[in-house]
Design an enzyme around this catalytic site. Structure first.
Site, PDB file in Angstrom:
ATOM      1  N   GLU A  80       6.160  -5.293   6.697  1.00 27.76           N
ATOM      2  CA  GLU A  80       5.624  -4.968   7.791  1.00 27.76           C
ATOM      3  C   GLU A  80       6.861  -4.250   9.409  1.00 27.76           C
ATOM      4  O   GLU A  80       6.629  -2.753   9.589  1.00 27.76           O
ATOM      5  CB  GLU A  80       4.323  -4.202   8.667  1.00 27.76           C
ATOM      6  CG  GLU A  80       3.373  -4.914   7.084  1.00 27.76           C
ATOM      7  CD  GLU A  80       3.355  -5.668   6.132  1.00 27.76           C
ATOM      8  OE1 GLU A  80       2.593  -5.723   4.829  1.00 27.76           O
ATOM      9  OE2 GLU A  80       4.043  -6.671   6.712  1.00 27.76           O
TER      10      GLU A  80
ATOM     11  N   GLY B 135       0.517  -0.994   0.421  1.00 30.72           N
ATOM     12  CA  GLY B 135      -0.162   0.182  -0.025  1.00 30.72           C
ATOM     13  C   GLY B 135       0.953   1.102  -0.370  1.00 30.72           C
ATOM     14  O   GLY B 135       2.456   1.263   0.114  1.00 30.72           O
TER      15      GLY B 135
ATOM     16  N   GLY C 161       0.119  -5.333   1.028  1.00 30.26           N
ATOM     17  CA  GLY C 161      -0.890  -4.408   0.357  1.00 30.26           C
ATOM     18  C   GLY C 161      -1.066  -5.488  -0.840  1.00 30.26           C
ATOM     19  O   GLY C 161      -2.249  -5.791  -1.228  1.00 30.26           O
TER      20      GLY C 161
ATOM     21  N   ASP D 111      -0.452  -6.725   8.233  1.00 30.82           N
ATOM     22  CA  ASP D 111      -2.108  -6.553   8.434  1.00 30.82           C
ATOM     23  C   ASP D 111      -2.707  -6.786   6.779  1.00 30.82           C
ATOM     24  O   ASP D 111      -2.280  -7.974   6.890  1.00 30.82           O
ATOM     25  CB  ASP D 111      -2.589  -4.594   8.139  1.00 30.82           C
ATOM     26  CG  ASP D 111      -1.936  -3.939   7.354  1.00 30.82           C
ATOM     27  OD1 ASP D 111      -0.424  -4.088   6.973  1.00 30.82           O
ATOM     28  OD2 ASP D 111      -2.018  -3.082   7.039  1.00 30.82           O
TER      29      ASP D 111
END
Length: 353
Positions: free
Chosen positions: A140, A69, A117, A148
């Site tokens: 991350e 992302g 993402g 996530d």
């Protein structure tokens, strides 16, 4: 075969016969997902779920399926004091859940870099096709964030403590290891990927999908099985402890070169993000995808503006000095009460229908 298309600069949409096709088209940014892209993808997925036989998701880039992302844009909003920064995660996670509960098959061609993402766009769908050029990671903790996009759900379900290893180290699985790990469902040599796309779009309906994907896997896997595998390492035994401290202690007790390399890698990560990741991993074993996404959203409400995320993104992605100043800087200084403070219901909770 009839074809219709809709275009935006960063993502392309086509209807080929009775198939929906999504092409990620932001190659200079390695297809990093933005909020407008998320909105467009969600809109088309919603429209196709009652009209298409299946959805094909691919990239226009040889280098990346999707590298993650666009967290730099999110952090810039946080820095400017814009309160809508969390809308990115709100809509991204809703899209992840839509893919995970999609009533028709999605085939994601995860050729090239597939991280963060990009994993969320693919792993929750029915079929994920890797190539020898696939690079999978959830890195991350290196930028002070948590794994996530539903990692709280899918990482604990990987066999042999592999998920904990990936969460703590951000290790990159390459090529056939992505299939061995159970992240990809099928495999295709990169030189055959265009043939696979053509054959997929020539199908009359979804009934022949499984057989077609299996045939490409069988014809492509022969030389790939000779690839040296990280999965032959003693991951299951070395990453069996629930806590970060326990894993580090086990690695040090083992004392092998590989074990100590993993220890040193873990020590580079944000101590806070590591402890958050450990707790999410342990709780995720008993959560549904929906519950996992809601929990991740809650944690990020503090982790993004107040945790190590801002510093990690500055050091790794903006200034690129690769010298983040974590706070606290040592794992032993991250108190349980501090970790507890992240696990608070968001003022505007994530709602997934």
């Amino acid at each position: 075969m009839t074809t219709s298309s809709a275009t935006s600069s960063d993502v392309l949409f086509e209807t080929v016969g009775n198939k929906g096709v999504i092409t990620l088209n932001r190659p200079k940014a390695l297809n990093a997902v933005t909020l407008p892209m998320i909105k467009e993808i969600t809109s088309h997925l919603q429209a196709w779920k009652s009209t298409a036989a299946f959805v094909l998701m691919r990239s226009s880039s040889e280098k990346a399926f999707c590298a993650g992302g666009d967290v730099v844009d999110v952090m810039q909003k946080v820095t400017r004091g814009e309160n809508d920064w969390s809308d990115f995660f709100r809509l991204e996670y809703a899209m992840n859940h839509l893919i995970g509960t999609y009533p028709i098959p999605q085939v994601a061609l995860i050729h090239g870099i597939t991280m963060g993402g990009g994993v969320g766009l693919s792993i929750h769908g029915k079929y994920r096709v890797a190539t020898e050029k696939t690079i999978f990671a959830m890195p991350e903790t290196l930028i002070g964030m948590i794994p996530d996009v539903g990692a709280t759900y899918f990482l604990p379900r990987l066999k042999g403590n592999l998920g904990r290893f990936l969460a703590f180290t951000g290790h990159r699985l390459i090529g056939y290891d992505v299939l061995r790990a159970g992240i990809a469902t099928h495999f295709c040599d990169s030189e055959k990927i265009k043939d696979l796309q053509n054959d997929l779009l020539a199908l009359k309906d979804a009934t022949g999908l499984e057989k077609l994907l299996e045939s490409y896997t069988e014809s492509s896997a022969r030389k790939s099985t000779e690839q040296e595998s990280i999965l032959n390492s003693n991951i299951e035994a070395l990453f069996c402890e629930d806590s970060v401290e326990g894993v580090i202690s086990t690695l040090e007790s083992d004392g092998s070169k590989w074990a100590l390399e993993q220890r040193d890698t873990i020590r580079k990560m944000s101590p806070t993000a590591l402890k958050l990741s450990a707790r999410l991993f342990n709780e995720g074993k008993n959560l549904s995808l929906k519950e996992a996404l809601i929990l991740e959203f809650d944690v990020l409400q503090k982790a993004v503006p107040d945790g190590d995320c801002r510093e990690g993104i500055r050091a790794r992605l903006i200034d690129k000095d690769n010298k983040p100043k974590w706070n606290p800087s040592r794992l032993e200084d991250v108190e349980d009460s501090y970790i507890d403070s992240f696990f608070v219901k968001a003022e505007r909770p994530l709602e997934i229908h």
